[in-house]
Scaffold this motif. Sequence first.
Motif, PDB file in Angstrom:
ATOM      1  N   GLY A 353      12.365  28.910  37.083  1.00 27.80           N
ATOM      2  CA  GLY A 353      13.331  29.920  37.532  1.00 27.80           C
ATOM      3  C   GLY A 353      13.178  31.213  36.760  1.00 27.80           C
ATOM      4  O   GLY A 353      12.507  31.258  35.729  1.00 27.80           O
ATOM      5  N   PRO A 354      13.807  32.309  37.243  1.00 31.13           N
ATOM      6  CA  PRO A 354      13.680  33.610  36.586  1.00 31.13           C
ATOM      7  C   PRO A 354      14.170  33.566  35.140  1.00 31.13           C
ATOM      8  O   PRO A 354      15.259  33.062  34.865  1.00 31.13           O
ATOM      9  N   SER A 355      13.385  34.102  34.223  1.00 29.61           N
ATOM     10  CA  SER A 355      13.707  34.004  32.797  1.00 29.61           C
ATOM     11  C   SER A 355      14.952  34.791  32.424  1.00 29.61           C
ATOM     12  O   SER A 355      15.770  34.338  31.620  1.00 29.61           O
ATOM     13  N   LEU A 356      15.105  35.984  32.970  1.00 23.29           N
ATOM     14  CA  LEU A 356      16.175  36.874  32.523  1.00 23.29           C
ATOM     15  C   LEU A 356      17.552  36.225  32.634  1.00 23.29           C
ATOM     16  O   LEU A 356      18.351  36.247  31.699  1.00 23.29           O
ATOM     17  N   LEU A 357      17.847  35.647  33.798  1.00 23.89           N
ATOM     18  CA  LEU A 357      19.174  35.078  34.014  1.00 23.89           C
ATOM     19  C   LEU A 357      19.397  33.873  33.106  1.00 23.89           C
ATOM     20  O   LEU A 357      20.509  33.635  32.630  1.00 23.89           O
ATOM     21  N   GLN A 358      18.339  33.115  32.853  1.00 24.45           N
ATOM     22  CA  GLN A 358      18.470  31.951  31.965  1.00 24.45           C
ATOM     23  C   GLN A 358      18.759  32.403  30.531  1.00 24.45           C
ATOM     24  O   GLN A 358      19.579  31.799  29.834  1.00 24.45           O
ATOM     25  N   HIS A 359      18.078  33.464  30.095  1.00 22.20           N
ATOM     26  CA  HIS A 359      18.330  33.971  28.743  1.00 22.20           C
ATOM     27  C   HIS A 359      19.756  34.515  28.637  1.00 22.20           C
ATOM     28  O   HIS A 359      20.438  34.311  27.636  1.00 22.20           O
ATOM     29  N   ALA A 360      20.203  35.235  29.668  1.00 25.48           N
ATOM     30  CA  ALA A 360      21.556  35.801  29.634  1.00 25.48           C
ATOM     31  C   ALA A 360      22.597  34.680  29.573  1.00 25.48           C
ATOM     32  O   ALA A 360      23.541  34.735  28.774  1.00 25.48           O
ATOM     33  N   LEU A 361      22.426  33.660  30.392  1.00 26.12           N
ATOM     34  CA  LEU A 361      23.411  32.576  30.415  1.00 26.12           C
ATOM     35  C   LEU A 361      23.422  31.806  29.094  1.00 26.12           C
ATOM     36  O   LEU A 361      24.480  31.397  28.608  1.00 26.12           O
ATOM     37  N   ALA A 362      22.237  31.638  28.495  1.00 22.32           N
ATOM     38  CA  ALA A 362      22.173  30.930  27.206  1.00 22.32           C
ATOM     39  C   ALA A 362      23.004  31.665  26.162  1.00 22.32           C
ATOM     40  O   ALA A 362      23.769  31.059  25.397  1.00 22.32           O
ATOM     41  N   ARG A 363      22.887  32.994  26.122  1.00 24.21           N
ATOM     42  CA  ARG A 363      23.682  33.778  25.185  1.00 24.21           C
ATOM     43  C   ARG A 363      25.168  33.690  25.501  1.00 24.21           C
ATOM     44  O   ARG A 363      26.012  33.555  24.611  1.00 24.21           O
ATOM     45  N   PHE A 364      25.485  33.802  26.766  1.00 22.42           N
ATOM     46  CA  PHE A 364      26.877  33.746  27.230  1.00 22.42           C
ATOM     47  C   PHE A 364      27.533  32.429  26.795  1.00 22.42           C
ATOM     48  O   PHE A 364      28.680  32.400  26.350  1.00 22.42           O
ATOM     49  N   MET A 365      26.787  31.335  26.912  1.00 19.97           N
ATOM     50  CA  MET A 365      27.343  30.036  26.527  1.00 19.97           C
ATOM     51  C   MET A 365      27.398  29.881  25.012  1.00 19.97           C
ATOM     52  O   MET A 365      28.396  29.409  24.466  1.00 19.97           O
ATOM     53  N   ALA A 366      26.315  30.269  24.343  1.00 21.10           N
ATOM     54  CA  ALA A 366      26.242  30.046  22.897  1.00 21.10           C
ATOM     55  C   ALA A 366      27.332  30.825  22.161  1.00 21.10           C
ATOM     56  O   ALA A 366      27.823  30.386  21.124  1.00 21.10           O
ATOM     57  N   GLU A 367      27.709  31.967  22.698  1.00 21.05           N
ATOM     58  CA  GLU A 367      28.722  32.772  22.003  1.00 21.05           C
ATOM     59  C   GLU A 367      30.160  32.429  22.404  1.00 21.05           C
ATOM     60  O   GLU A 367      31.087  33.160  22.075  1.00 21.05           O
ATOM     61  N   GLY A 368      30.314  31.346  23.168  1.00 20.07           N
ATOM     62  CA  GLY A 368      31.671  30.889  23.476  1.00 20.07           C
ATOM     63  C   GLY A 368      32.311  31.567  24.675  1.00 20.07           C
ATOM     64  O   GLY A 368      33.455  31.276  25.023  1.00 20.07           O
ATOM     65  N   ASN A 369      31.571  32.473  25.326  1.00 23.69           N
ATOM     66  CA  ASN A 369      32.165  33.172  26.462  1.00 23.69           C
ATOM     67  C   ASN A 369      32.399  32.253  27.660  1.00 23.69           C
ATOM     68  O   ASN A 369      33.303  32.477  28.450  1.00 23.69           O
TER      69      ASN A 369
END
Lengths: 477, 477
Positions: A353-369
């Motif tokens: 799958g597209p890398s950008l969205l996966q990287h964004a979601l990983a950050r979103f989850m890791a930071e508690g958002n």
Amino acid sequence: MDLHIVIDRNEPLGEQLLRQLRGLIRSGRLATGTQLPPTRLLAQQLGLARQTVAEAYERLTLEQLIEAGRGRGSFVRALPAGEGPRPAATPVRLASAERIAAFQALPVPLLRFADSPLARWDFVGGSPEPALFPHEDWRRHLHAAQRALGQGGAHAPPAGHTALREAIAEHLAFARGVRCTAADVIVTQGAQQAFDLLVRVLAGPGDVVAVESPGYPPVAGLLQAHGARIVPVPVDAQGLVTDALPPEAKLVYTTPAHQFPLGVAMTAARRRALLSWAARTGAIVIEDDYDSEFRFEGQPRDSLQGLDTDGRVAFVGSFSKTLAPSLRLGYVISPPALRDALLNAKHLADVHGPSLLQHALARFMAEGNYRKHLRRCVAEYARRRERLMAGFADTLAPWLRLLPAEAGFHQAALFMPGLAIDGTQLAALARRVDVGLYPLQAMGAQQDGLLMGFGRIPPEGIEQALGRMAELLGAAA
Amino acid sequence: MDLHIVIDRNEPLGEQLLRQLRGLIRSGRLATGTQLPPTRLLAQQLGLARQTVAEAYERLTLEQLIEAGRGRGSFVRALPAGEGPRPAATPVRLASAERIAAFQALPVPLLRFADSPLARWDFVGGSPEPALFPHEDWRRHLHAAQRALGQGGAHAPPAGHTALREAIAEHLAFARGVRCTAADVIVTQGAQQAFDLLVRVLAGPGDVVAVESPGYPPVAGLLQAHGARIVPVPVDAQGLVTDALPPEAKLVYTTPAHQFPLGVAMTAARRRALLSWAARTGAIVIEDDYDSEFRFEGQPRDSLQGLDTDGRVAFVGSFSKTLAPSLRLGYVISPPALRDALLNAKHLADVHGPSLLQHALARFMAEGNYRKHLRRCVAEYARRRERLMAGFADTLAPWLRLLPAEAGFHQAALFMPGLAIDGTQLAALARRVDVGLYPLQAMGAQQDGLLMGFGRIPPEGIEQALGRMAELLGAAA
């Protein structure tokens, strides 16, 4: 007339002009009979020698794409036989005609809902409230991911971005009692692709697959596309009726947390029965953890996967209901025995799958958002759910009763016996007064009723919509 | 010790703590023998009553997940039989075992290249220069698309974002002589998904599919996954040998613009022969327009699709080579007879692709950034190609000759007869001196040779790498 021609000084000029004019005519963007600009004018507009334009027109005339009209000017001709804006739509004999026809005839009903415009008050299921989307946080993580990825980005591993797989594993261990590590997670293009990969690996043409009835139509369509033999298994107040499972099934599709469309949760006894049935028959169970994140009452129930000690359950989830369907992010938690096969299937289906969205979601989850966002969603949907239940009790009790559901953002409503109107008729009438209703019969239900989703209807609209329904039902009685 | 426990004041506190501790132990993140913090300390850290923590520990003890160790402290126990960090990897009997094994055994060789680290000087094929990625323009359009999409975003049509389909149709009409409108375009997750959808709709188990030999390995793997019968058809200096096509084929896969891996272009005579063969047999031709945007010499050749008046050619392209593989953006231009079937296949495979990237690319193309970017790429790759050709003539002439190629960012090199070393051996030796080489034999070539990609090697590295190859070849002779 603006011809949308772009001339690049670094390439042969006449050739460019000719190709673009040819493209405009052949693609139908310049319709038959259109007058082309005089050569002098076009040459001036494009900064070309008039001779260059004249030569291009001459060539197009030779190619019978344009013609001189009544003494002056050049006009687009009707395209010669066999040419046209695109290859002829007239039937050609094709060796795969039967297979093509079968694909054309596949049922893809439910997801089509999204294409059609919603009613003013719409009880569509499976579609989250867009106003809840965490714009600010998402934008921040998206931009950070874009900066961090840099460098264009080469192919990534088929299983998905490692940090995202870790975040998903952690979230599921906490929130759903799923037993997994990042190595078990395969990121997919929404839940639908997870189902597709599982079916590829587990069920060939003619293989028996058991599905809940009523159930989720896109999975039935998918199974049909793969040539599987679908056996519908009934659902009662305890969930899937495990005694009715066909012993020859290689695969079972079920929604234990919040049955689609009835909304019931599978009891602990049925869960144990399902797992021991799978151990006896060797079947794999697909647990679609459909909208289970929205839990409003009762003890949190752990997933079926968390009870599975053998590795017979493939757990599927997505971010379509909790964030937005347009992100196309989902996952399968693979049993060890399937992992390599599923990764090969993903690799061959679309590589990754597209890398950008996966990287964004990983950050979103890791930071508690993500957890913060889920809490906000649960609070909002709980408000709507209370209004819906109160409104049904106050307004619709003579005609319809809501089935209980602990989780999810829809409930099913069943008609009282002996009414003069059914779900399909009511939905048609309701559409005229700007209320969107979805009959259960379209999802294979035996009982007549409606799917009442509250993702797209604001709390203050619920009473109004129920009031309109009551008027229609009163008038029909 | 940081346990990564998050307590939400709006949910039952003890239950949350218990679930998270259980998840940490079951998932293996708290390993056997780890000492848990004293109840007083953990209560303080999390802002809980000490009694709440003590109760959770008591429950975990009952569940045999922790135990009291030598008088004080609680320790993570070895998980009971049947439990573990994840479901046991021990083989369980599965009804679909044969099918799973077949998927595990599928060849997915070529795309794996991307996972392994590149050599210092690497001639990998199909991978564009990351430094060419148009960061500034792309970021601008991505942010604009994010702002414009707003609202989270519901499901989009399976065919893809309309503005993107329009931009693709316009680009292809101009650049590749493709006859299409936006209605013929289906946006896919890279070219690989376009192939997958076409195979689903056109070739069932046992159906004959003709592929070029040597050819593109991921397509062969995909066909095997679908159970198709693959018939390899040779390639010569004029492209696919159309006389050798099997009459019973339902589908042919070909790379006319720049054959993969040999680099030759299909001649006009062969193109006509292929189309009339397809008209006779009813087969569909997949035209993989692999890296044709990079054209360095000769007349631009229009696509095979542009010659097809019957609607027998499905044209497939992607942005993986021109922008970045990690975007996962490709497309198929569907013949009219396949369009509805392909849309259903896409719908059931994954509903649609992520909206954000499609919106960003549509803007990028509509504003002329894509054409500008392609010009920059062609200029850079032309420099590398010239260095490669000059270097081969200067340095490697005794051992290897480059096959001519007008387009694309790789060329094939064949060994002179009678050498003491083959491609596989040379690649192994080269890796030790930090040069990445890719033998043609791995792509089904009869002749011994190498794929020489110049997407990932800077111009100034080419002579150095060729020099090292010459040393190895000289030493082996």
